[in-house]
Motif scaffolding. Structure first.
Motif, PDB file in Angstrom:
ATOM      1  N   LEU A 163       0.838  -1.210   0.000  1.00 52.23           N
ATOM      2  CA  LEU A 163       0.000   0.000   0.000  1.00 52.23           C
ATOM      3  C   LEU A 163       0.868   1.255   0.000  1.00 52.23           C
TER       4      LEU A 163
ATOM      5  N   GLY B  77      -2.766   2.251  -4.519  1.00 53.88           N
ATOM      6  CA  GLY B  77      -3.793   2.526  -3.517  1.00 53.88           C
ATOM      7  C   GLY B  77      -4.694   1.304  -3.382  1.00 53.88           C
TER       8      GLY B  77
ATOM      9  N   ALA C   2       6.504  14.652   8.502  1.00 54.04           N
ATOM     10  CA  ALA C   2       5.196  14.093   8.131  1.00 54.04           C
ATOM     11  C   ALA C   2       4.973  14.166   6.621  1.00 54.04           C
ATOM     12  N   LEU C   3       5.310  15.301   6.011  1.00 48.72           N
ATOM     13  CA  LEU C   3       5.144  15.436   4.555  1.00 48.72           C
ATOM     14  C   LEU C   3       6.001  14.394   3.822  1.00 48.72           C
TER      15      LEU C   3
ATOM     16  N   ARG D 237       7.022  11.473   4.985  1.00 51.27           N
ATOM     17  CA  ARG D 237       6.461  10.126   5.164  1.00 51.27           C
ATOM     18  C   ARG D 237       5.202   9.953   4.336  1.00 51.27           C
ATOM     19  N   GLU D 238       4.377  11.001   4.262  1.00 50.92           N
ATOM     20  CA  GLU D 238       3.190  10.910   3.403  1.00 50.92           C
ATOM     21  C   GLU D 238       3.577  10.762   1.933  1.00 50.92           C
TER      22      GLU D 238
ATOM     23  N   PRO E 297      -6.123  20.976  -3.688  1.00 55.63           N
ATOM     24  CA  PRO E 297      -6.560  20.449  -2.395  1.00 55.63           C
ATOM     25  C   PRO E 297      -5.395  19.743  -1.690  1.00 55.63           C
TER      26      PRO E 297
ATOM     27  N   ALA F   2      -5.416  17.590   0.595  1.00 57.61           N
ATOM     28  CA  ALA F   2      -5.650  16.169   0.873  1.00 57.61           C
ATOM     29  C   ALA F   2      -5.323  15.273  -0.315  1.00 57.61           C
ATOM     30  N   THR F   3      -5.167  15.850  -1.496  1.00 53.26           N
ATOM     31  CA  THR F   3      -4.899  15.012  -2.667  1.00 53.26           C
ATOM     32  C   THR F   3      -3.409  14.773  -2.869  1.00 53.26           C
TER      33      THR F   3
ATOM     34  N   ASN G 184      -1.118  12.946  -1.375  1.00 55.81           N
ATOM     35  CA  ASN G 184      -0.423  11.761  -0.858  1.00 55.81           C
ATOM     36  C   ASN G 184       0.139  10.922  -2.000  1.00 55.81           C
TER      37      ASN G 184
END
Lengths: 393, 393
Positions: free
Chosen positions: B30, B150, B204-205, B207-208, B388, B390-391, B393
């Motif tokens: 994943l 995904g 965090a960025l 790792r994402e 956005p 959230a998009t 990743n």
């Protein structure tokens, strides 16, 4: 037949919010749900500071530019002493401006000869000074309970000096697939068999939703085996999620097994794809049964399960749909709300040609789902709701 | 001064694609980037099958409805035998329709008396039969190299029987912060000090974005210490990412340290926030230096670093901007491209009131970034590009 909204409302009303928390260091808290409001004990920035590398000035008269005398040098991390009118301090980005400063001049705009400074541009009162508390005021709630902690949230928590946070514990979800016809990828297929794809897609969706997933594999189409596995799973998990076995067909044992252990509602929801949907309780665990078709289970996960899981952790997770013009025409949709696999192309949403619930390539192809209301007519150019799949983490 | 597009182009041109791969089970893949195209060795579905619970029929004449004789029963996983005209088989969703079938009737539309079946609705040739290969044709490329895996992709790989996939190895990134003024959250602040927030947001960025991150903490504003840490980091990582210390100020030792070890370009990019940007090489590692302001480092990460990291893993990761109406007016933007912190409200983007690069609450508040082109005028209602968050990743 329930509408999508009725079904979601009932499901969310039944979501028991878990209250156990754990305290984590910031770097371990990415993607977790904040358990309590975080109040800042300090102002950010904590002092008026320079937004630029340049010179902090005490300007006596902004209408009459003059020369300044450079009397000190303040790096980030240093503190200076007060400036009298006509004095300047060499300063760097982020360093506190000394008392008496009323402007910062960028170094590109300055000429310095030994200790005499002239500024080439017109000065504005307060320019390039960041004020104490401009970002966060002391006592302000910086992040509310129920917020998913992403990169920006972790940065802000650090900025207010918080090194550890209380987050909601992760949900434990047991994942089951039912169906004699299912075979694991990597093994050979006999006639009439298919590979189990739901298991992998749903495990990923659950992990992306922040859950700990125990994949219990495929249970056979037999009542006793199904019941035993469900009972064990319910004893050690918050939620038991199953695919297949919840339609009205004679071959479905999951319904009987859940009923023998707890309570089950079989819902017919006016949604396409994804009509059969089951939910109930086994002991202290929630049971959710999704359709076996891979597209139906994917869509119903997004529309129902994801918000349900979010509600159990106290997180508000609305469908983040955006309105965009349709690049297609639907003369009159059926009486179910449709979630069509679609892509944004040149600002319009276009549909995957085959919207059958068996066609998983449609979901891979799609950037998102177009939501077509019940019995609606959509003409090319009409605004439609589009749910980008990438926003669903 | 480089434009945003020029800078991004140069950066992507310098991105050396890593070629090492590893083979993972689907559940471990994943978020990883597929290393090679996956070609399906089979058709999906592998056989014509029923889309419904009901009856497979051999209809002799679709214009003249008649009664059928139920001669067999086929569950999912079973195979039946050929139907003669006028014969029917009890069938369940996903089960193979027997040879001779030319329609499936839903059980809700059927009346059965012992073995005699009548259908209440008009039958259409081929109805409710899913055809072999409708989802995937044998030999088709189902997922291309460079795709992020995904939930849907993992489901599709499983559906074509692939249990393991070759993925690109993760990038190893060393993260450094520079600045005497920085203190770790949880420790007390002295005057003129601030908490280090970039470290947590960027970790965090990264790792994402799928990287392994080694956080090397804060290096002091001293040349020798900075050089030693950079040399060690470069020897064991693909990328060294630093924040702070790349502006034109005298206090910046990172520039000199990187130049002493390798090569460095200091770019002035026409972007707001985020002007100072450094990139170079130390041995076999890339060096990237971001501005120290938390909003600037966040935005430049998204605009430059994220696509660079994606390119290094062979992944195509464009800015997934959407066009939405502006809920604000900007009379004439500056000559830099601006990335404003914004939210979608009732289908329009509205701006956070304080767009200062020091205000991290703006990023937490925002759903995304509005991209205002260089020197553009935007009036309320004009379409603008919105990215956005959230998009990403």
């Amino acid at each position: 037949m329930l509408t999508v909204d009725q079904a979601r409302e009932q499901l969310l009303a039944a979501a028991r919010r878990i209250t156990e928390t754990e305290t984590l260091a910031l770097n371990d808290a990415l993607g977790r749900v904040l358990a309590t409001d975080v109040v800042s004990t300090l102002a950010v920035p904590g002092f008026d500071n320079s937004a630029m590398d340049g010179y902090a000035l005490n300007v006596a008269d902004f209408s009459a530019p003059t020369a300044f005398r450079v009397v000190q040098r303040i790096a980030a991390g240093d503190t200076g002493s007060a400036l009298a009118p006509g004095e300047a301090a060499r300063i760097f980005t982020g360093a506190p401006v000394p008392e008496g400063s009323n402007a910062v001049a960028m170094q590109e705009d300055c000429n310095v000869e030994t200790t005499t400074l002239t500024v080439n541009t017109r000065l504005q009162p307060g320019q390039h000074i960041r004020r104490r508390g401009e970002d966060v005021q002391q006592g302000a709630v910086v992040i509310q309970a129920g917020t998913r902690l992403g990169a920006a949230e972790l940065g802000l928590l650090a900025a207010v000096g918080v090194g550890q946070v209380a987050v909601v514990r992760k949900l434990r979800v047991a994942l089951l697939s039912t169906g004699n016809e299912l075979v694991e990828p990597g093994s050979p297929l006999a006639p009439a068999q298919i590979y189990n794809s739901n298991r992998y897609a749903l495990s990923a969706l659950l992990r992306e939703a922040g859950c700990i997933v125990d994949d219990l594999g495929i249970v056979p189409d037999q009542f006793a085996a199904t019941r035993d596995i469900l009972a064990d799973a319910a004893a050690t998990h918050d939620v038991v999620l199953s695919t297949g076995g919840v339609s009205v067909g004679e071959e479905d044992h999951v319904k009987a097994a859940v009923e023998s252990l707890g309570a089950l509602s079989l819902w017919k929801i006016a949604i396409k794809p994804g009509k059969p949907f089951a939910c109930g309780r086994i002991g202290d665990a929630d049971f959710i049964g999704l359709p076996g078709n891979p597209v139906s289970s994917f869509v119903t996960f997004i529309v129902f399960v994801r918000p349900f899981l979010a509600a159990r952790t106290g997180r508000d997770a609305p469908e983040p749909a955006i309105r965009v013009p349709a690049g297609f025409t639907i003369e009159r949709a059926g009486n179910r709300r449709e979630y069509l696999r679609a892509r944004l192309v040149d600002g319009r949403v276009v549909l995957f040609p085959n919207q059958s619930s068996g066609v998983l390539t449609s979901v891979v192809w799609a950037d998102g789902l177009v939501i077509v209301p019940e019995a609606a007519t959509v003409r090319e150019g009409d605004p439609v709701d589009f749910l980008p799949l990438a926003t669903l983490n």
